[in-house]
Each structure stands twice: as C-alpha cells, then as structure tokens.
Design a protein around this motif. Structure first.
Motif, PDB file in Angstrom:
ATOM      1  N   ALA B  22      -2.432 -38.246  -2.207  1.00  0.00           N
ATOM      2  CA  ALA B  22      -2.074 -38.921  -0.950  1.00  0.00           C
ATOM      3  C   ALA B  22      -3.103 -38.563   0.118  1.00  0.00           C
ATOM      4  O   ALA B  22      -3.534 -39.416   0.900  1.00  0.00           O
ATOM      5  CB  ALA B  22      -0.673 -38.503  -0.508  1.00  0.00           C
ATOM      6  N   HIS B  23      -3.495 -37.299   0.135  1.00  0.00           N
ATOM      7  CA  HIS B  23      -4.497 -36.857   1.112  1.00  0.00           C
ATOM      8  C   HIS B  23      -5.826 -37.565   0.882  1.00  0.00           C
ATOM      9  O   HIS B  23      -6.454 -38.054   1.815  1.00  0.00           O
ATOM     10  CB  HIS B  23      -4.669 -35.336   1.020  1.00  0.00           C
ATOM     11  N   GLU B  24      -6.220 -37.640  -0.367  1.00  0.00           N
ATOM     12  CA  GLU B  24      -7.486 -38.331  -0.687  1.00  0.00           C
ATOM     13  C   GLU B  24      -7.417 -39.807  -0.337  1.00  0.00           C
ATOM     14  O   GLU B  24      -8.425 -40.447  -0.072  1.00  0.00           O
ATOM     15  CB  GLU B  24      -7.830 -38.146  -2.177  1.00  0.00           C
ATOM     16  N   SER B  25      -6.191 -40.364  -0.338  1.00  0.00           N
ATOM     17  CA  SER B  25      -6.036 -41.781  -0.003  1.00  0.00           C
ATOM     18  C   SER B  25      -5.883 -41.988   1.506  1.00  0.00           C
ATOM     19  O   SER B  25      -5.602 -43.100   1.945  1.00  0.00           O
ATOM     20  CB  SER B  25      -4.811 -42.361  -0.707  1.00  0.00           C
ATOM     21  N   THR B 276      18.034 -40.920 -13.809  1.00  0.00           N
ATOM     22  CA  THR B 276      16.745 -41.278 -13.193  1.00  0.00           C
ATOM     23  C   THR B 276      16.952 -42.513 -12.311  1.00  0.00           C
ATOM     24  O   THR B 276      17.927 -43.239 -12.484  1.00  0.00           O
ATOM     25  CB  THR B 276      15.686 -41.625 -14.268  1.00  0.00           C
ATOM     26  N   PRO B 277      16.039 -42.741 -11.362  1.00  0.00           N
ATOM     27  CA  PRO B 277      16.181 -43.935 -10.525  1.00  0.00           C
ATOM     28  C   PRO B 277      15.956 -45.203 -11.332  1.00  0.00           C
ATOM     29  O   PRO B 277      15.081 -45.237 -12.202  1.00  0.00           O
ATOM     30  CB  PRO B 277      15.081 -43.760  -9.465  1.00  0.00           C
ATOM     31  N   VAL B 278      16.772 -46.232 -11.044  1.00  0.00           N
ATOM     32  CA  VAL B 278      16.544 -47.537 -11.670  1.00  0.00           C
ATOM     33  C   VAL B 278      15.284 -48.112 -11.041  1.00  0.00           C
ATOM     34  O   VAL B 278      15.153 -48.142  -9.810  1.00  0.00           O
ATOM     35  CB  VAL B 278      17.738 -48.482 -11.404  1.00  0.00           C
ATOM     36  N   SER B 279      14.329 -48.520 -11.874  1.00  0.00           N
ATOM     37  CA  SER B 279      13.036 -48.913 -11.312  1.00  0.00           C
ATOM     38  C   SER B 279      12.271 -49.781 -12.290  1.00  0.00           C
ATOM     39  O   SER B 279      12.317 -49.567 -13.490  1.00  0.00           O
ATOM     40  CB  SER B 279      12.228 -47.649 -11.021  1.00  0.00           C
ATOM     41  N   ASP B 280      11.569 -50.794 -11.750  1.00  0.00           N
ATOM     42  CA  ASP B 280      10.752 -51.626 -12.633  1.00  0.00           C
ATOM     43  C   ASP B 280       9.300 -51.181 -12.584  1.00  0.00           C
ATOM     44  O   ASP B 280       8.447 -51.725 -13.255  1.00  0.00           O
ATOM     45  CB  ASP B 280      10.883 -53.110 -12.258  1.00  0.00           C
ATOM     46  N   GLU B 281       9.036 -50.175 -11.775  1.00  0.00           N
ATOM     47  CA  GLU B 281       7.656 -49.720 -11.642  1.00  0.00           C
ATOM     48  C   GLU B 281       7.649 -48.196 -11.592  1.00  0.00           C
ATOM     49  O   GLU B 281       8.577 -47.584 -11.047  1.00  0.00           O
ATOM     50  CB  GLU B 281       7.073 -50.273 -10.339  1.00  0.00           C
ATOM     51  N   ILE B 282       6.591 -47.592 -12.124  1.00  0.00           N
ATOM     52  CA  ILE B 282       6.492 -46.135 -12.153  1.00  0.00           C
ATOM     53  C   ILE B 282       6.612 -45.556 -10.725  1.00  0.00           C
ATOM     54  O   ILE B 282       6.065 -46.117  -9.790  1.00  0.00           O
ATOM     55  CB  ILE B 282       5.159 -45.721 -12.832  1.00  0.00           C
ATOM     56  N   ASN B 283       7.339 -44.456 -10.598  1.00  0.00           N
ATOM     57  CA  ASN B 283       7.474 -43.694  -9.336  1.00  0.00           C
ATOM     58  C   ASN B 283       8.297 -44.370  -8.241  1.00  0.00           C
ATOM     59  O   ASN B 283       8.437 -43.821  -7.153  1.00  0.00           O
ATOM     60  CB  ASN B 283       6.106 -43.331  -8.729  1.00  0.00           C
ATOM     61  N   LYS B 284       8.789 -45.577  -8.476  1.00  0.00           N
ATOM     62  CA  LYS B 284       9.488 -46.306  -7.405  1.00  0.00           C
ATOM     63  C   LYS B 284      10.995 -46.104  -7.455  1.00  0.00           C
ATOM     64  O   LYS B 284      11.561 -45.831  -8.500  1.00  0.00           O
ATOM     65  CB  LYS B 284       9.185 -47.800  -7.532  1.00  0.00           C
ATOM     66  N   THR B 285      11.650 -46.261  -6.288  1.00  0.00           N
ATOM     67  CA  THR B 285      13.108 -46.266  -6.245  1.00  0.00           C
ATOM     68  C   THR B 285      13.564 -47.494  -5.468  1.00  0.00           C
ATOM     69  O   THR B 285      12.742 -48.228  -4.918  1.00  0.00           O
ATOM     70  CB  THR B 285      13.677 -45.022  -5.522  1.00  0.00           C
ATOM     71  N   SER B 286      14.892 -47.676  -5.378  1.00  0.00           N
ATOM     72  CA  SER B 286      15.423 -48.829  -4.656  1.00  0.00           C
ATOM     73  C   SER B 286      15.324 -48.646  -3.131  1.00  0.00           C
ATOM     74  O   SER B 286      15.574 -49.570  -2.382  1.00  0.00           O
ATOM     75  CB  SER B 286      16.881 -49.071  -5.058  1.00  0.00           C
ATOM     76  N   VAL B 287      14.975 -47.440  -2.669  1.00  0.00           N
ATOM     77  CA  VAL B 287      14.787 -47.227  -1.227  1.00  0.00           C
ATOM     78  C   VAL B 287      13.289 -47.283  -0.907  1.00  0.00           C
ATOM     79  O   VAL B 287      12.494 -46.538  -1.478  1.00  0.00           O
ATOM     80  CB  VAL B 287      15.383 -45.859  -0.785  1.00  0.00           C
ATOM     81  N   GLU B 288      12.938 -48.168   0.024  1.00  0.00           N
ATOM     82  CA  GLU B 288      11.534 -48.344   0.421  1.00  0.00           C
ATOM     83  C   GLU B 288      10.932 -47.034   0.929  1.00  0.00           C
ATOM     84  O   GLU B 288      11.538 -46.342   1.739  1.00  0.00           O
ATOM     85  CB  GLU B 288      11.460 -49.351   1.575  1.00  0.00           C
ATOM     86  N   PHE B 291       9.688 -42.247  -3.004  1.00  0.00           N
ATOM     87  CA  PHE B 291       9.115 -42.254  -4.347  1.00  0.00           C
ATOM     88  C   PHE B 291       9.583 -41.026  -5.128  1.00  0.00           C
ATOM     89  O   PHE B 291       9.959 -40.019  -4.542  1.00  0.00           O
ATOM     90  CB  PHE B 291       7.585 -42.263  -4.259  1.00  0.00           C
ATOM     91  N   VAL B 292       9.547 -41.129  -6.455  1.00  0.00           N
ATOM     92  CA  VAL B 292       9.906 -40.001  -7.319  1.00  0.00           C
ATOM     93  C   VAL B 292       8.818 -39.878  -8.381  1.00  0.00           C
ATOM     94  O   VAL B 292       8.382 -40.889  -8.937  1.00  0.00           O
ATOM     95  CB  VAL B 292      11.272 -40.245  -8.015  1.00  0.00           C
ATOM     96  N   CYS B 293       8.352 -38.664  -8.646  1.00  0.00           N
ATOM     97  CA  CYS B 293       7.336 -38.528  -9.704  1.00  0.00           C
ATOM     98  C   CYS B 293       7.562 -37.273 -10.544  1.00  0.00           C
ATOM     99  O   CYS B 293       8.375 -36.418 -10.203  1.00  0.00           O
ATOM    100  CB  CYS B 293       5.928 -38.565  -9.128  1.00  0.00           C
ATOM    101  N   ALA B 313       1.540 -41.768  -7.674  1.00  0.00           N
ATOM    102  CA  ALA B 313       2.605 -41.659  -6.662  1.00  0.00           C
ATOM    103  C   ALA B 313       2.010 -41.389  -5.282  1.00  0.00           C
ATOM    104  O   ALA B 313       2.439 -41.981  -4.284  1.00  0.00           O
ATOM    105  CB  ALA B 313       3.590 -40.546  -7.041  1.00  0.00           C
ATOM    106  N   GLY B 314       1.014 -40.512  -5.232  1.00  0.00           N
ATOM    107  CA  GLY B 314       0.346 -40.211  -3.960  1.00  0.00           C
ATOM    108  C   GLY B 314      -0.313 -41.458  -3.389  1.00  0.00           C
ATOM    109  O   GLY B 314      -0.237 -41.731  -2.181  1.00  0.00           O
ATOM    110  N   GLU B 315      -0.936 -42.228  -4.253  1.00  0.00           N
ATOM    111  CA  GLU B 315      -1.597 -43.473  -3.812  1.00  0.00           C
ATOM    112  C   GLU B 315      -0.576 -44.493  -3.329  1.00  0.00           C
ATOM    113  O   GLU B 315      -0.797 -45.201  -2.340  1.00  0.00           O
ATOM    114  CB  GLU B 315      -2.426 -44.067  -4.970  1.00  0.00           C
TER     115      GLU B 315
END
Ligand SMILES: Cc1cc2nc3c(=O)[nH]c(=O)nc-3n(C[C@H](O)[C@H](O)[C@H](O)COP(=O)(O)OP(=O)(O)OC[C@H]3O[C@@H](n4cnc5c(N)ncnc54)[C@H](O)[C@@H]3O)c2cc1C
Lengths: 118, 325
Positions: B22-25, B276-288, B291-293, B313-315
C-alpha cells in the motif's frame, strides 16, 4: 537396481525413479528440476537434512531462540546433534545468521540463529 | 475520534506485505495494529524450513522469512506499527476500537485491511468420545509451547490428523526425545505435503495409519491411551478393527479456521461454513473499502502465496483510496 524416492527439496514432491548400480545413481527420472538429481544422489549415498530446533535463552526478549544448521547434516546424526544442542544457552543478542555453535560436532557445519533476538 | 487513511489489523506476513505494498502504491498514512509483542505472526513459531522458495528463491525457516519483512517495514517511516494492540471492535463505518496496555483507543479509517490469520480446530469440533484428561493439545498450540516456550509436553504421543502441522510436530516431538507412536488420519491420503510425510514421518519410522480414526480417549487425570479404529470409504467403522495405543499426549491437527469475528461485527456478508467473507474477487468483502487478506481470507498452504495475494490487497486499498497505479 530400481528404486523410487520422493524429492523433498520443494513442495512439488516429485517422485523420482532411480536406477542404482553399486550404490551409485546412474539415472534419475521424474524430476522437474536439477535439484532432484542432486537430492537423489545425496539421498542414496549420504542422506542429509537441515536440522531446525530452538535453544534456550537467558536475559533476552524471548525464551527460545530458533536455530538451524547452516548446511544439511547427515540424517542419522540428527538425534545426536539434538543432545548437544539442548545443552546450549544463548545469553547475548543475536541477529539472523549469527553463529550459535561453530563447527557442530566436528561436522564442518555451523549452527546459526534464524531470528534476531535482543 | 482520530482518523487514519489506512489501518491494517494483524502483524503477520499478510499484514506486512499489504502495508508495504500500500505504501509503495502511494498511501502515506498507515497504522498497523498487532496484538502480540512482536511482528511475524504464526511464522515466529514455525521454526522449520519450508518458506520462501517462491518469493525469495531460497529455503527459509518461518522466523527468517518474517525477519525480511520486519526489516523492510520497520524501515518505512510512514508506517506506524503499534504492538500489543488488540482490536476488539469494528463497525461498518470502518471505526475500530483497540486495547493497548493501559489504554483504549478508537480510530476511524478510510480503508481497512484485515490480516488476522486463523485459529485451529479443536477436539470439540471433531467429536472424539471419552474423558477429558490433561495431555490433549491442538498441534499449533503444542508448536508454540515447544518452540517458543521450551516446554516438552509429553513422552508418548499420538497425533490425530496428518495435515502439515501434525506432521511437522511429529518430527519435532521426536527430535526433542519423545516417542511418537502414531499419526492417525481418517482420509485415504495424508492431507499434508508429501515432502513432510517423507522428512517428518518416514525419516523417523513413525507409523501413519490412513483410513483410521481415534474413537476414544482414556485417562483420569492424564491421557493414558486411545482407541484406534479402521474406517471404510464412507468413514464407517470397520468391525473388529479396534486396537489401543498407550500414550500420555494426544495432538489434534484438524485444520484451521479463518479468524473473522471482527468483520462479522461490521456486517460483512459471511460464508458460515468456511468463516470467510463472501466474495467474487480476492481480498474483497461486501463492505466498500474493507479488505481481508492472508489466512483470514482463505487458508493458504504456503506463506509465499499469502505474500503474493497480500501485495494485491495493499494495491487494492491504495486504489480505493484514490491512488492511481
Ligand atoms: C503450524 C503452521 C505451519 C506452517 N508451515 C508452513 C510451511 O512449511 N511453509 C509455508 O510456506 N507455509 C506454512 N504455513 C502457512 C503460513 O505460515 C501461513 O499461511 C501464514 O503465516 C499466514 O499469514 P497471515 O499473516 O495471514 O496470518 P498469521 O501469521 O497468523 O498472522 C495474523 C496476525 O494477526 C494478529 N491478530 C489476530 N487478531 C488480531 C486482533 N484482533 N487484533 C490485533 N492483532 C490480531 C495475530 O496476533 C497474528 O500476529 C504454516 C502455518 C502454520 C499455522
């Protein structure tokens, strides 16, 4: 003589089919990389393992300092080595890679710290 | 209430990789909250080698793998690391409560990455009959007590379950001078990596009973013995196959469950079966922006894969916060 062994160099766990003659490997099949050949030779001629354990500390921020043999040592000597290692106490801060025991049991391999502990 | 751009919960490999990435991004205001006194997470107790072959192209032990990230993250000024900081509450407005020695803190974050790892399944979850004497441990707890606290927990051991942690602990007990009498696995194959069956069991002639289960634990104060029974393909007990093994210690290695009670508090949609969170994409949750990793998102076999996905996840958090790639 034919023999099958499993390579333990990485999580792939390749099944190696060996052709052995007079205690020496003449052919290795089934390896996905060159490490498999080196492993097979060592496993048949002189099986080696990296020994990992932890040793007691005194006066440091954690009770136990994790250590490993920098190079693999003969498999049969692991339990013997443990007896020696159990007597050790680390009393000074160490960094990852610092030597805890030089030339462990005269095997030519150092026992080194795997965690920096102050 | 204090406001932070990005708060990361956890201090294991997932949290560290996510923070650095995240810092690098572009994210410059990052707070990392870890309940333990040290960074590194579960890696601190995984003193065996088997880490880093993909990420570093080197065979490292757990602490060595962690150390490389600890050095990197503690060198970044913009990342504030708060140890002994136990997050106890999270809501869907991304407000966190955490306890640190003598203090209760509250913070609101614009984005959050949860990297809280996992916990072990217990005896209660695999239903073994019998008494409840001393001498029954989950394998990961035993790992911590032996490797980090220097306690030898018993002399004659039976391991239930052949996942990697059970296999690694069978070797560990043997090296420490105990006798591992059996590893008992209900499935037809070991759940662990084949290399661990070879170097942890075969190397020390430890018997592995496949298609077998522990049906009963005996002992008044301390474990005295266990019953072992063969099972068929449908896991039904095979008649007349019962035998006993005397032992003073039973290790349960029955798998891991993601640690996600906090995101549940924040109304994240959960898959109850896997926790685990229901998610269609890696690291994502239903709350904007939440993130979870790492092992909290799903159970990983290899820390290298945890690192790889946690970098993403950081990105993702940086992108959510408006930093362009
Ligand atoms: C026993 C064992 C053996 C393994 N062996 C191997 C192997 O040989 N090779 C390999 O590649 N991988 C191995 N793995 C897998 C690898 O170690 C894990 O996948 C990896 O460590 C997971 O990283 P993580 O950061 O998600 O979780 P963790 O390392 O568990 O970190 C989670 C962190 O979050 C903190 N935390 C949790 N809740 C809170 C809270 N409420 N507030 C504040 N902090 C909190 C915890 O204290 C912990 O430090 C093994 C795993 C285990 C358990």
């Amino acid at each position: 003589m034919k023999k099958e062994i499993i390579c333990i160099e990485c999580p792939n766990g390749c099944v190696l089919a060996l052709e052995i003659k007079d205690g020496k490997i003449v052919q290795v099949e089934g390896n996905k990389c060159d490490k498999g050949v080196v492993y097979a030779e060592s496993e048949i001629e002189n099986p080696l393992r990296v020994l990992t354990t932890s040793v007691m500390s005194e006066g440091l921020s954690v009770l136990m300092v994790p250590v490993k043999t920098r190079e693999p040592i003969p498999k049969d000597l692991m339990l013997k080595a443990m007896e020696n290692i159990k007597k050790i106490k680390v009393k000074k801060s160490v960094e990852v890679g610092d030597v805890i025991v030089k030339d462990l049991m005269g095997l030519g391999v150092d026992l080194v710290a795997t965690r920096s502990v102050r | 209430m204090k406001e932070r751009e990005l708060v990361i919960v956890g201090g294991g490999p997932a949290a560290m990789a996510a923070a650095i990435s995240a810092h690098e991004s572009g994210v410059k205001d990052i707070l990392v909250l870890e309940r333990d006194q040290f960074l590194g997470g579960i890696l601190n107790q995984c003193i065996h080698t088997g880490f880093g072959l993909n990420h570093f192209k080197e065979l490292l032990s757990g602490p060595e793998y962690a150390q490389r990230f600890i050095e990197k993250i503690t060198g970044i000024k913009d990342i504030e690391i708060s140890l002994q900081s136990f997050v106890t509450n999270l809501n869907s407005d991304k407000e966190l409560t955490y306890l640190r020695p003598g203090e209760m803190e509250e913070v609101r974050a614009r984005a959050i990455i949860m990297a809280t790892g996992c916990r072990e399944r217990t005896r209660e979850m695999i239903h073994v009959a019998g008494t409840r004497p001393a001498g029954i441990f989950s394998a990961g707890l035993a790992q911590k007590l032996i490797n980090s606290e220097g306690l030898l927990l018993g002399q004659e051991i039976v391991v239930v379950g052949s996942g990697d942690i059970g296999l690694i602990m069978a070797r560990r007990f043997t090296l420490e001078g105990a006798k591992v009498k059996a590893v008992v696995e209900i499935q037809k194959e070991s759940k662990g990596l084949i290399r661990n069956v070879v170097q942890c069991l075969d190397d020390f002639n430890i018997p592995l009973y496949l298609s077998h289960k522990i049906s009963k634990i005996y002992g008044k104060h301390r474990v005295e013995k266990v019953d072992v029974i063969a099972v068929d393909d449908n896991f039904n007990e095979v008649q007349n196959s019962r035998f006993e093994i005397e032992c003073d210690t039973v290790l349960i290695s029955a798998g891991l469950i993601p640690e996600n009670e906090l995101i549940e508090m924040a109304q994240v949609e959960m898959d109850k079966k896997t926790n685990t969170p229901v998610s269609d994409e890696i690291n994502k949750t239903s709350v904007e922006g939440l993130f979870v990793c790492g092992n909290a998102f799903k159970i990983y076999d290899l820390v290298d894969s945890v690192t790889k996905d946690s970098i993403i996840a950081g990105e993702m958090a940086a992108e959510y916060l408006g930093y362009k790639k």
